[in-house]
Scaffold this motif. Sequence first.
Motif, PDB file in Angstrom:
ATOM      1  N   UNK A 269       1.131  -1.189   0.242  1.00 18.23           N
ATOM      2  CA  UNK A 269       0.005   0.042  -0.392  1.00 18.23           C
ATOM      3  C   UNK A 269       0.608   1.104   0.291  1.00 18.23           C
ATOM      4  N   UNK A 270       0.442   1.759  -0.466  1.00 20.75           N
ATOM      5  CA  UNK A 270       1.559   3.619  -0.888  1.00 20.75           C
ATOM      6  C   UNK A 270       2.752   3.869  -1.469  1.00 20.75           C
ATOM      7  N   UNK A 271       2.974   2.193  -2.413  1.00 25.31           N
ATOM      8  CA  UNK A 271       3.879   2.519  -3.238  1.00 25.31           C
ATOM      9  C   UNK A 271       4.133   3.385  -4.740  1.00 25.31           C
ATOM     10  N   UNK A 272       3.079   3.362  -4.826  1.00 24.07           N
ATOM     11  CA  UNK A 272       2.726   4.456  -6.425  1.00 24.07           C
ATOM     12  C   UNK A 272       3.001   5.615  -5.292  1.00 24.07           C
ATOM     13  N   UNK A 273       2.090   6.575  -4.310  1.00 27.58           N
ATOM     14  CA  UNK A 273       2.250   7.682  -3.972  1.00 27.58           C
ATOM     15  C   UNK A 273       3.615   7.768  -3.674  1.00 27.58           C
ATOM     16  N   UNK A 274       4.418   7.328  -3.065  1.00 30.09           N
ATOM     17  CA  UNK A 274       6.395   7.160  -2.496  1.00 30.09           C
ATOM     18  C   UNK A 274       6.761   7.090  -3.984  1.00 30.09           C
ATOM     19  N   UNK A 277       5.753  10.408  -5.339  1.00 27.94           N
ATOM     20  CA  UNK A 277       6.319  11.667  -5.073  1.00 27.94           C
ATOM     21  C   UNK A 277       7.636  12.235  -4.778  1.00 27.94           C
ATOM     22  N   UNK A 278       8.692  10.489  -4.738  1.00 32.63           N
ATOM     23  CA  UNK A 278       9.946  11.603  -5.354  1.00 32.63           C
ATOM     24  C   UNK A 278      10.413  12.071  -6.439  1.00 32.63           C
ATOM     25  N   UNK A 279       9.671  10.961  -7.614  1.00 33.49           N
ATOM     26  CA  UNK A 279       9.630  12.407  -8.852  1.00 33.49           C
ATOM     27  C   UNK A 279       9.337  13.628  -9.132  1.00 33.49           C
ATOM     28  N   UNK A 280       8.973  13.774  -8.292  1.00 33.05           N
ATOM     29  CA  UNK A 280       7.844  15.269  -7.763  1.00 33.05           C
ATOM     30  C   UNK A 280       8.775  16.227  -6.765  1.00 33.05           C
ATOM     31  N   UNK A 281       9.789  15.489  -5.944  1.00 32.97           N
ATOM     32  CA  UNK A 281      10.053  16.276  -4.833  1.00 32.97           C
ATOM     33  C   UNK A 281      11.830  16.738  -5.827  1.00 32.97           C
ATOM     34  N   UNK A 282      11.456  15.932  -7.071  1.00 32.57           N
ATOM     35  CA  UNK A 282      12.976  16.487  -7.934  1.00 32.57           C
ATOM     36  C   UNK A 282      12.443  17.367  -9.529  1.00 32.57           C
ATOM     37  N   UNK A 283      11.053  17.635  -9.513  1.00 36.58           N
ATOM     38  CA  UNK A 283      10.604  18.394 -10.386  1.00 36.58           C
ATOM     39  C   UNK A 283      10.706  17.922 -11.447  1.00 36.58           C
ATOM     40  N   UNK A 284      10.535  16.965 -11.511  1.00 36.14           N
ATOM     41  CA  UNK A 284      10.187  15.517 -12.410  1.00 36.14           C
ATOM     42  C   UNK A 284       8.268  15.407 -12.849  1.00 36.14           C
ATOM     43  N   UNK A 285       7.837  15.718 -13.929  1.00 37.69           N
ATOM     44  CA  UNK A 285       6.774  15.930 -14.253  1.00 37.69           C
ATOM     45  C   UNK A 285       6.212  14.373 -14.720  1.00 37.69           C
ATOM     46  N   UNK A 286       4.705  13.870 -14.108  1.00 38.47           N
ATOM     47  CA  UNK A 286       4.054  12.520 -14.331  1.00 38.47           C
ATOM     48  C   UNK A 286       3.542  13.358 -15.621  1.00 38.47           C
ATOM     49  N   UNK A 287       3.530  12.628 -16.946  1.00 35.55           N
ATOM     50  CA  UNK A 287       2.829  12.790 -17.447  1.00 35.55           C
ATOM     51  C   UNK A 287       1.238  11.993 -17.151  1.00 35.55           C
ATOM     52  N   UNK A 288       1.704  10.388 -17.702  1.00 40.65           N
ATOM     53  CA  UNK A 288       0.380   9.957 -17.211  1.00 40.65           C
ATOM     54  C   UNK A 288       1.390   8.880 -15.954  1.00 40.65           C
ATOM     55  N   UNK A 292       0.076  -2.379 -12.815  1.00 44.47           N
ATOM     56  CA  UNK A 292      -0.211  -4.028 -13.364  1.00 44.47           C
ATOM     57  C   UNK A 292      -0.279  -4.477 -11.469  1.00 44.47           C
ATOM     58  N   UNK A 293      -0.055  -5.517 -11.974  1.00 40.36           N
ATOM     59  CA  UNK A 293      -0.082  -6.373 -10.524  1.00 40.36           C
ATOM     60  C   UNK A 293       1.384  -6.067 -10.511  1.00 40.36           C
ATOM     61  N   UNK A 294       2.124  -6.458 -11.247  1.00 46.15           N
ATOM     62  CA  UNK A 294       3.727  -6.114 -10.706  1.00 46.15           C
ATOM     63  C   UNK A 294       4.329  -4.880 -10.934  1.00 46.15           C
ATOM     64  N   UNK A 295       3.977  -4.386 -11.848  1.00 45.95           N
ATOM     65  CA  UNK A 295       4.996  -3.495 -12.209  1.00 45.95           C
ATOM     66  C   UNK A 295       3.899  -2.178 -11.745  1.00 45.95           C
ATOM     67  N   UNK A 296       4.854  -0.554 -11.974  1.00 45.21           N
ATOM     68  CA  UNK A 296       4.103   0.741 -12.252  1.00 45.21           C
ATOM     69  C   UNK A 296       5.029   1.771 -12.956  1.00 45.21           C
ATOM     70  N   UNK A 297       4.311   1.831 -14.213  1.00 46.02           N
ATOM     71  CA  UNK A 297       4.553   3.085 -15.578  1.00 46.02           C
ATOM     72  C   UNK A 297       4.326   4.289 -15.154  1.00 46.02           C
ATOM     73  N   UNK A 298       5.880   5.230 -15.391  1.00 43.12           N
ATOM     74  CA  UNK A 298       5.545   6.707 -15.489  1.00 43.12           C
ATOM     75  C   UNK A 298       5.638   6.742 -16.670  1.00 43.12           C
ATOM     76  N   UNK A 299       4.709   8.215 -17.601  1.00 41.30           N
ATOM     77  CA  UNK A 299       5.397   8.441 -18.989  1.00 41.30           C
ATOM     78  C   UNK A 299       5.798   9.656 -18.408  1.00 41.30           C
TER      79      UNK A 299
END
Length: 392
Positions: A269-274, A277-288, A292-299
């Motif tokens: 729980x909360x791994x996506x948010x963590x 947040x880590x990307x956002x704290x470094x000024x990296x914008x997440x476009x989308x 899935x069950x075993x992965x998280x993808x950031x564009x």
Amino acid sequence: MRVVVKFGGTSLGNGQRVTRAADSIAEAIEAGHEVAVVASAMGSTTDDLLEDINYEAEDADRAEIVSMGERTSVRMLKGALAARGIDADFFEPGSEGWPIITDEYGEVDVDETKKRASALGGQLSDVVPVITGFLAQDHQGNVTTLGRGGSDTSAVMLGKFMDADEVVIVTDVEGVMTGDPRVVEGARNVGEITVDELRSLSFRGAEVVAPSALSYKDADLGVRVVHYQHDDLLTGGTSIEGEFQNLIDLQEDRLACVTVAGRAIRNSPGILGELATALGDEGINIDANSSGMDSITFYVNAEDAEDAEALLHDRVVEEDALSSVTVEDDIAVVRVTGSDLPNQPGTVKRAIDPVSEAHIHLYDVITSATSVSVFVPWDDREQTLELIQDVF
């Protein structure tokens, strides 16, 4: 000013509330405004009637039965207005001049409905029409319905076709709130909200205005939500601004796909948010993002890919739930954004079928309440745009 006022079931829940509704209508008329009224079934009448149909009823019989709630409401309101010396008349399917017509597929016949609603609007200086919400009538005279939240749809549709200045939705909330007041202490009313924001909230469970109604709102038509205890129909509540824009666009920026894998992600729980947040704290914008069950993808923007990979790799090392991070470069996204996409079965299929048939690799398809985003190789972006434009 010409106003269409819709009273929800709670606002007509008993005789006292019907009296209150009639008083508020009378005050608006005395102030010189033209008013048309759309009435829902009183209280939970429709749900009660549906629960009582515990046999295999034909669609025509079911529609006639559930229509009784709205038919009662318009008679109650018409009588209350007449008691105040206001010339009012109720309209239900079968009435002469009934405005909302559906075709053989159960969809609104826009041309016929527009013509009838415009004619009814021309009578507002002489009479207050009290119209059953939720209900419609086909060309053969049979009762049909507009689906869940149909009274909102009736009101905004009629407001548009009657050339009204504003549609007022009278309900049991004080407008759109910053949070659920039953859960969030100190939640307050939002004075303004856009149609896109409200529709997204509606599809995620916020019951304020039915999403199907918002597709009829244009930029010139005001829509406002007020509490039934507010009394003044012309002030307060939340104003819904803007209109939906149908748009198919190719994002100019080149993207990269950064994927974090881990067999334990599903139980973290909360791994996506963590990670976000880590990307956002470094000024990296997440476009989308997608998961899935075993992965998280950031564009992310291609220029941020290397930094994003390094940052997420650090998290992979620190987190037992994560095992690896990979990057795919040179990705484009084509987005379809539209007012009525969620009500159109097969929207995602329409978007991806021509792309697949052209043997263009699909990295991802991400949907929201009002959009479909198709991620493809950068070199195939223009062909993808043309293929999707051809089908929408």
